[in-house]
Design an enzyme around this catalytic site. Sequence first.
Site, PDB file in Angstrom:
ATOM      1  N   LYS A 136      53.400   6.890  29.161  1.00 23.95           N
ATOM      2  CA  LYS A 136      54.565   6.044  28.829  1.00 23.95           C
ATOM      3  C   LYS A 136      55.335   5.666  30.089  1.00 23.95           C
ATOM      4  O   LYS A 136      55.779   4.534  30.245  1.00 23.95           O
ATOM      5  CB  LYS A 136      55.504   6.797  27.876  1.00 23.95           C
ATOM      6  CG  LYS A 136      54.960   6.889  26.467  1.00 23.95           C
ATOM      7  CD  LYS A 136      55.916   7.642  25.563  1.00 23.95           C
ATOM      8  CE  LYS A 136      56.016   9.089  25.917  1.00 23.95           C
ATOM      9  NZ  LYS A 136      55.976  10.054  24.833  1.00 23.95           N
TER      10      LYS A 136
ATOM     11  N   ASP B 297      49.869   6.570  22.474  1.00 19.74           N
ATOM     12  CA  ASP B 297      50.654   7.804  22.493  1.00 19.74           C
ATOM     13  C   ASP B 297      51.335   8.066  21.151  1.00 19.74           C
ATOM     14  O   ASP B 297      51.409   9.204  20.693  1.00 19.74           O
ATOM     15  CB  ASP B 297      51.693   7.770  23.618  1.00 19.74           C
ATOM     16  CG  ASP B 297      52.516   9.051  23.611  1.00 19.74           C
ATOM     17  OD1 ASP B 297      51.905  10.126  23.776  1.00 19.74           O
ATOM     18  OD2 ASP B 297      53.729   8.989  23.378  1.00 19.74           O
TER      19      ASP B 297
ATOM     20  N   ARG C  69      49.004  15.043  16.816  1.00 21.28           N
ATOM     21  CA  ARG C  69      49.168  16.364  17.459  1.00 21.28           C
ATOM     22  C   ARG C  69      50.251  17.163  16.757  1.00 21.28           C
ATOM     23  O   ARG C  69      50.151  18.385  16.617  1.00 21.28           O
ATOM     24  CB  ARG C  69      49.534  16.175  18.933  1.00 21.28           C
ATOM     25  CG  ARG C  69      48.367  15.674  19.770  1.00 21.28           C
ATOM     26  CD  ARG C  69      48.864  15.174  21.112  1.00 21.28           C
ATOM     27  NE  ARG C  69      49.624  16.178  21.836  1.00 21.28           N
ATOM     28  CZ  ARG C  69      50.614  15.912  22.696  1.00 21.28           C
ATOM     29  NH1 ARG C  69      50.967  14.673  22.943  1.00 21.28           N
ATOM     30  NH2 ARG C  69      51.241  16.891  23.299  1.00 21.28           N
TER      31      ARG C  69
ATOM     32  N   HIS D  75      62.951  11.918  33.337  1.00 19.53           N
ATOM     33  CA  HIS D  75      62.376  12.217  32.022  1.00 19.53           C
ATOM     34  C   HIS D  75      62.331  13.719  31.813  1.00 19.53           C
ATOM     35  O   HIS D  75      61.890  14.467  32.683  1.00 19.53           O
ATOM     36  CB  HIS D  75      60.962  11.642  31.922  1.00 19.53           C
ATOM     37  CG  HIS D  75      60.400  11.806  30.545  1.00 19.53           C
ATOM     38  ND1 HIS D  75      60.593  10.871  29.550  1.00 19.53           N
ATOM     39  CD2 HIS D  75      59.701  12.825  29.984  1.00 19.53           C
ATOM     40  CE1 HIS D  75      60.023  11.299  28.443  1.00 19.53           C
ATOM     41  NE2 HIS D  75      59.470  12.477  28.674  1.00 19.53           N
TER      42      HIS D  75
ATOM     43  N   SER E 190      50.694  12.138  27.780  1.00 19.62           N
ATOM     44  CA  SER E 190      51.624  11.489  26.862  1.00 19.62           C
ATOM     45  C   SER E 190      52.865  11.017  27.629  1.00 19.62           C
ATOM     46  O   SER E 190      53.277   9.850  27.536  1.00 19.62           O
ATOM     47  CB  SER E 190      52.008  12.494  25.763  1.00 19.62           C
ATOM     48  OG  SER E 190      53.172  12.109  25.096  1.00 19.62           O
TER      49      SER E 190
HETATM   50  N1  URA Z   1      57.277  14.571  25.165  1.00 19.89           N
HETATM   51  C1  URA Z   1      56.350  13.574  25.079  1.00 19.89           C
HETATM   52  O1  URA Z   1      56.669  12.407  25.245  1.00 19.89           O
HETATM   53  N2  URA Z   1      55.084  13.920  24.816  1.00 19.89           N
HETATM   54  C2  URA Z   1      54.669  15.198  24.648  1.00 19.89           C
HETATM   55  O2  URA Z   1      53.507  15.428  24.443  1.00 19.89           O
HETATM   56  C3  URA Z   1      55.652  16.216  24.733  1.00 19.89           C
HETATM   57  C4  URA Z   1      56.958  15.882  24.999  1.00 19.89           C
END
Ligand code: URA
Length: 433
Positions: free
Chosen positions: A187, A161, A168, A82, A183
Amino acid sequence: MRMYDIIKKKRDGNPLSTEEIYAVIEGYTKGEIPDYQISALCMAIYFRGMTDEETTALTLAVRDSGDRLDLSNIKGLRVDKHSTGGVGDKTSLVIAPIVAALGLTVAKMSGRGLGHTGGTIDKLEAIKGFRTDLDSEEFERVVNETGIAIVGQSATLAPADKLLYALRDVTATVDSMPLIASSIMGKKLAADDDCIVLDVKTGSGAFMKAVEDSRELARLMVEIGKRAGKRMCALITDMDRPLGCAVGNSLEVIEAIETLKGKGPRDLTELCIALAAHMLTLAEKGSYEECEQMVHRVIDSGEALDAFARMVKAQGGDPAYIYDPSLFSTAQYQKEILSPVDGYISLMNTEQCGVASLLLGAGRNTKEDEIDLEAGIRLLAKTGDRVKKGDVIAFLYTNRQATLEAAEKTLLESITFGDTAPEPRPLIFDIIA
Ligand code: URA
């Protein structure tokens, strides 16, 4: 427990309890707490931060806010990579087929572009017919047949999220370490992977601009993942210039294909090899050096490209595009960008480059915006390169002619020219295992 008291507690710099954090996330997901109170709490978190315990509780609350993926019917050790988000970052398209060709299982959920950063799902949709909305049975079948599938995140996975991110995004609270960590990891933990390699970007195109902040974010996410029983590792990598030369959806898929053939740009190739080798090492396929050799082998033999074509076919796309990228259609309007001076490119404001590509139509200003999959930028020169006045330094592509002028201005303003070559920056700053 009054929301007012929770906001005040964090505003005054005190740690929140796990119960308070769960109550906030549950209440917000159910629509019982209004946006304005969550906005105030996010801003208090932005300024006051959170302890590792609070961030872990927030991550687990995000993970538990919806369904958790059950991948127990999927064979093999599941690995994921990721990235925290960047400009020109098409590494998932290269790495997933490489590790799948080497026997690992990639059952990946990816996102769409956010702000100036691109998203893997949008990129894959540039391949004719490719479906990113497989249901769970199709997803399992494709992974079990081909070892690899990449789909969009389901709406029921970590729904907190989605709500938090949208808030945000409009309240200037994206670039907060505990909010980013919870966040991403919320996930990731809701998806059922065994090994996770994080690519934490640093520099002007990243959410974390300073190396020290990126290192701290990486440490935090590795810690959270380990506490949840995952095998983790993080690389801190450069996002002070776009990665590779292509920015924009179909342009990036073409560059990913070139990289899978061993003909990609140096920085992208080097990073993909390192990330893939770290995934294989976490999966205990051998020492890091042995894993690196394996990666080279499947690129040279064409097995990695074949794995990509297999996934494309299994997800409804036309694999002919993978073997013959000239099939991708090109945007109607193109423009050469010329260097205004003799000298060196000493700095690129990478976020601004991303904005230039967004202006051309490659990204979204609002969630509802339609993306122009053919739009984007092909860079012929990047930071450190010597240029002569009048040299072509980039090509712009779009189907919306009216955007060309603003995109050209934005791109040129993002580049600083100087008389001397800048200090070289490493591509990989650190590895946190
Ligand atoms: N990617 C995400 O999934 N969340 C964030 O807060 C920043 C980048």
